[in-house]
Design a protein around this motif. Structure first.
Motif, PDB file in Angstrom:
ATOM      1  N   GLN A 222      15.426  21.718 -12.871  1.00 49.48           N
ATOM      2  CA  GLN A 222      14.118  21.714 -13.511  1.00 49.48           C
ATOM      3  C   GLN A 222      13.307  22.849 -12.892  1.00 49.48           C
ATOM      4  OE1 GLN A 222      12.519  17.813 -12.821  1.00 49.48           O
ATOM      5  NE2 GLN A 222      13.802  16.838 -14.357  1.00 49.48           N
ATOM      6  N   GLY A 223      12.315  23.298 -13.567  1.00 49.22           N
ATOM      7  CA  GLY A 223      11.488  24.368 -13.041  1.00 49.22           C
ATOM      8  C   GLY A 223      12.013  25.729 -13.442  1.00 49.22           C
ATOM      9  N   MET A 224      11.542  26.740 -12.737  1.00 50.01           N
ATOM     10  CA  MET A 224      11.794  28.126 -13.118  1.00 50.01           C
ATOM     11  C   MET A 224      13.197  28.573 -12.725  1.00 50.01           C
ATOM     12  SD  MET A 224       8.102  29.801 -12.073  1.00 50.01           S
ATOM     13  CE  MET A 224       8.432  31.305 -12.976  1.00 50.01           C
ATOM     14  N   LEU A 225      13.839  29.347 -13.590  1.00 56.05           N
ATOM     15  CA  LEU A 225      15.166  29.902 -13.357  1.00 56.05           C
ATOM     16  C   LEU A 225      15.056  31.424 -13.316  1.00 56.05           C
ATOM     17  CD1 LEU A 225      18.289  29.640 -13.179  1.00 56.05           C
ATOM     18  CD2 LEU A 225      18.301  29.768 -15.690  1.00 56.05           C
ATOM     19  N   PHE A 226      15.655  32.035 -12.291  1.00 55.99           N
ATOM     20  CA  PHE A 226      15.561  33.484 -12.094  1.00 55.99           C
ATOM     21  C   PHE A 226      16.967  34.085 -12.043  1.00 55.99           C
ATOM     22  CE2 PHE A 226      11.821  31.591 -10.226  1.00 55.99           C
ATOM     23  CZ  PHE A 226      10.782  32.437 -10.583  1.00 55.99           C
ATOM     24  N   GLU A 227      17.090  35.300 -12.544  1.00 52.07           N
ATOM     25  CA  GLU A 227      18.308  36.075 -12.382  1.00 52.07           C
ATOM     26  C   GLU A 227      18.127  37.166 -11.331  1.00 52.07           C
ATOM     27  OE1 GLU A 227      21.307  35.673 -13.718  1.00 52.07           O
ATOM     28  OE2 GLU A 227      20.629  33.860 -14.742  1.00 52.07           O
ATOM     29  N   ASP A 228      16.877  37.424 -10.970  1.00 45.97           N
ATOM     30  CA  ASP A 228      16.560  38.482 -10.011  1.00 45.97           C
ATOM     31  C   ASP A 228      16.096  37.855  -8.701  1.00 45.97           C
ATOM     32  OD1 ASP A 228      15.938  41.462  -9.499  1.00 45.97           O
ATOM     33  OD2 ASP A 228      14.080  40.439  -8.950  1.00 45.97           O
ATOM     34  N   SER A 229      16.764  38.217  -7.592  1.00 42.08           N
ATOM     35  CA  SER A 229      16.431  37.627  -6.291  1.00 42.08           C
ATOM     36  C   SER A 229      15.036  37.997  -5.828  1.00 42.08           C
ATOM     37  CB  SER A 229      17.461  38.068  -5.243  1.00 42.08           C
ATOM     38  OG  SER A 229      18.734  37.560  -5.527  1.00 42.08           O
ATOM     39  N   ALA A 230      14.592  39.216  -6.124  1.00 42.54           N
ATOM     40  CA  ALA A 230      13.264  39.636  -5.681  1.00 42.54           C
ATOM     41  C   ALA A 230      12.181  38.785  -6.346  1.00 42.54           C
ATOM     42  CB  ALA A 230      13.049  41.113  -5.995  1.00 42.54           C
ATOM     43  N   MET A 231      12.330  38.515  -7.631  1.00 48.26           N
ATOM     44  CA  MET A 231      11.349  37.679  -8.323  1.00 48.26           C
ATOM     45  C   MET A 231      11.396  36.243  -7.811  1.00 48.26           C
ATOM     46  SD  MET A 231      11.471  38.998 -12.285  1.00 48.26           S
ATOM     47  CE  MET A 231      10.129  37.864 -12.688  1.00 48.26           C
ATOM     48  N   LEU A 232      12.596  35.756  -7.499  1.00 48.05           N
ATOM     49  CA  LEU A 232      12.737  34.417  -6.945  1.00 48.05           C
ATOM     50  C   LEU A 232      11.970  34.285  -5.638  1.00 48.05           C
ATOM     51  CD1 LEU A 232      14.444  31.640  -6.954  1.00 48.05           C
ATOM     52  CD2 LEU A 232      15.967  32.874  -5.410  1.00 48.05           C
ATOM     53  N   LEU A 233      12.139  35.266  -4.751  1.00 45.39           N
ATOM     54  CA  LEU A 233      11.462  35.215  -3.464  1.00 45.39           C
ATOM     55  C   LEU A 233       9.957  35.404  -3.603  1.00 45.39           C
ATOM     56  CD1 LEU A 233      14.022  37.240  -1.318  1.00 45.39           C
ATOM     57  CD2 LEU A 233      13.749  34.764  -1.452  1.00 45.39           C
ATOM     58  N   GLU A 234       9.547  36.198  -4.558  1.00 45.46           N
ATOM     59  CA  GLU A 234       8.112  36.377  -4.800  1.00 45.46           C
ATOM     60  C   GLU A 234       7.479  35.068  -5.255  1.00 45.46           C
ATOM     61  OE1 GLU A 234       4.427  37.916  -4.872  1.00 45.46           O
ATOM     62  OE2 GLU A 234       6.229  38.891  -4.061  1.00 45.46           O
ATOM     63  N   ALA A 235       8.165  34.363  -6.154  1.00 36.85           N
ATOM     64  CA  ALA A 235       7.654  33.070  -6.609  1.00 36.85           C
ATOM     65  C   ALA A 235       7.567  32.085  -5.451  1.00 36.85           C
ATOM     66  CB  ALA A 235       8.549  32.516  -7.712  1.00 36.85           C
ATOM     67  N   ALA A 236       8.556  32.098  -4.557  1.00 41.45           N
ATOM     68  CA  ALA A 236       8.504  31.221  -3.389  1.00 41.45           C
ATOM     69  C   ALA A 236       7.338  31.588  -2.484  1.00 41.45           C
ATOM     70  CB  ALA A 236       9.820  31.299  -2.623  1.00 41.45           C
ATOM     71  N   ALA A 237       7.100  32.889  -2.292  1.00 43.79           N
ATOM     72  CA  ALA A 237       5.997  33.325  -1.447  1.00 43.79           C
ATOM     73  C   ALA A 237       4.647  32.946  -2.037  1.00 43.79           C
ATOM     74  CB  ALA A 237       6.075  34.838  -1.237  1.00 43.79           C
TER      75      ALA A 237
END
Length: 307
Positions: A222-237
């Motif tokens: 559930q929630g957001m799905l990313f294919e790009d690691s940089a965007m994933l880490l930005e969302a976490a930050a």
């Protein structure tokens, strides 16, 4: 009537190069033994090459006087010309190697390595002799060392690529990370606590890889799905959720406190970063220098993380 004449003159076949080297060294030292030492061969090998040369040229080249081997006048002239020719060849080889040092060292980097692992070290790399005159290419595709003009690369994977040399640079593990605010808000203390918070997902790194290690069943995605690691880490930050991150990509974020690890536990990955190059590259000395610098930096980071 037209009369033609055949030209029977042909260029004399050159004797073997090593025989000429033996002649030059023996004439200069006036000794077969010292010539053999210089050429890293036996006395007999030099003597054999001189006899072979005398047979091909049809003339005696040396005369023994006491313990010395004295070249004949013609042999001395030939030896001088051989020495001049060796000098020309040596200069040509030196120029060839010098050109390899003048040309940029082209290194192909996977984007996540270039954007995450390298930046904190970039200034040190450029200040080091191994980092001089670099051309850095950031690309997702696997560069071809033959057709793309690339001298070395940092690749992500399990190693074992054909037709290249490769050494392991950075091991990776998968670890949960989140923002300090997210950690404080959700009071994460045990792996089970992650079952009840928003999770950020990556298409190639499902949370089940981490939950299964602790005997837990991963929640349905559930929630957001990313294919790009940089965007994933930005969302976490940004505090949107917790992310399962590659350890090799978050060193700077952890150091600055932009991201934190709620738990020390991670899951080892079979993948990592590797330095890759062709063993027959004319720039192999420069490649090895930069490889050694990268490995020293990776080793330092590893000791810091384990401390």
């Amino acid at each position: 009537m037209v009369v033609t004449f055949a030209n029977n003159l042909t260029m004399a076949r050159l004797p073997p190069f090593f025989a000429l080297r033996a002649l030059e060294a023996a004439a200069r030292h006036r000794s077969y033994s010292r010539a053999a030492q210089e050429l890293a061969v036996t006395h007999g090998a030099v003597s054999q090459q001189i006899r072979r040369l005398e047979a091909e040229l049809g003339a005696r080249l040396f005369e023994r006087r006491g313990n010395g081997m004295i070249p004949t006048p013609d042999a001395q002239k030939l030896a001088a010309e051989v020495a001049r020719g060796i000098g020309v060849l040596s200069n040509a080889v030196d120029d060839f190697h010098a050109a390899a040092f003048r040309a940029p060292l082209v290194i192909s980097l996977e984007s996540q390595f270039a954007n995450r692992w390298l930046p904190p070290r970039l200034q040190r790399m450029l200040a080091h002799p191994a980092g001089a005159n670099l051309e850095i290419r950031v690309e997702e595709r696997r560069a071809d060392f033959v057709t793309d003009g690339v001298d070395m690369a940092v690749r992500y994977g399990a190693g074992g690529w054909p037709d290249v040399e490769c050494v392991h640079l950075v091991s990776e593990s998968l670890i949960p990370v989140c923002s300090p605010e997210f950690l404080a808000r959700h009071q994460l203390k045990t792996p089970q606590d992650l079952l009840n918070v928003p999770l950020l997902h990556h298409g190639h790194r499902p949370w089940s890889l981490w939950f299964n290690t602790f005997g837990l069943e991963a929640p349905r995605q559930q929630g957001m799905l990313f294919e790009d690691s940089a965007m994933l880490l930005e969302a976490a930050a940004q505090g949107i959720g917790a992310a399962l991150a590659r350890s090799g990509l978050i060193e700077q974020d952890l150091r600055t406190g932009r991201l934190v690890r709620p738990f020390a536990a991670g899951v080892a990955s079979e993948l990592g970063f590797w330095v890759v190059w062709r063993a027959d590259s004319r720039k192999v000395r420069r490649i090895e220098a930069l490889r050694d610098w990268l490995m020293a930096e990776a080793a330092t980071a590893g000791r810091t993380e384990s401390a």
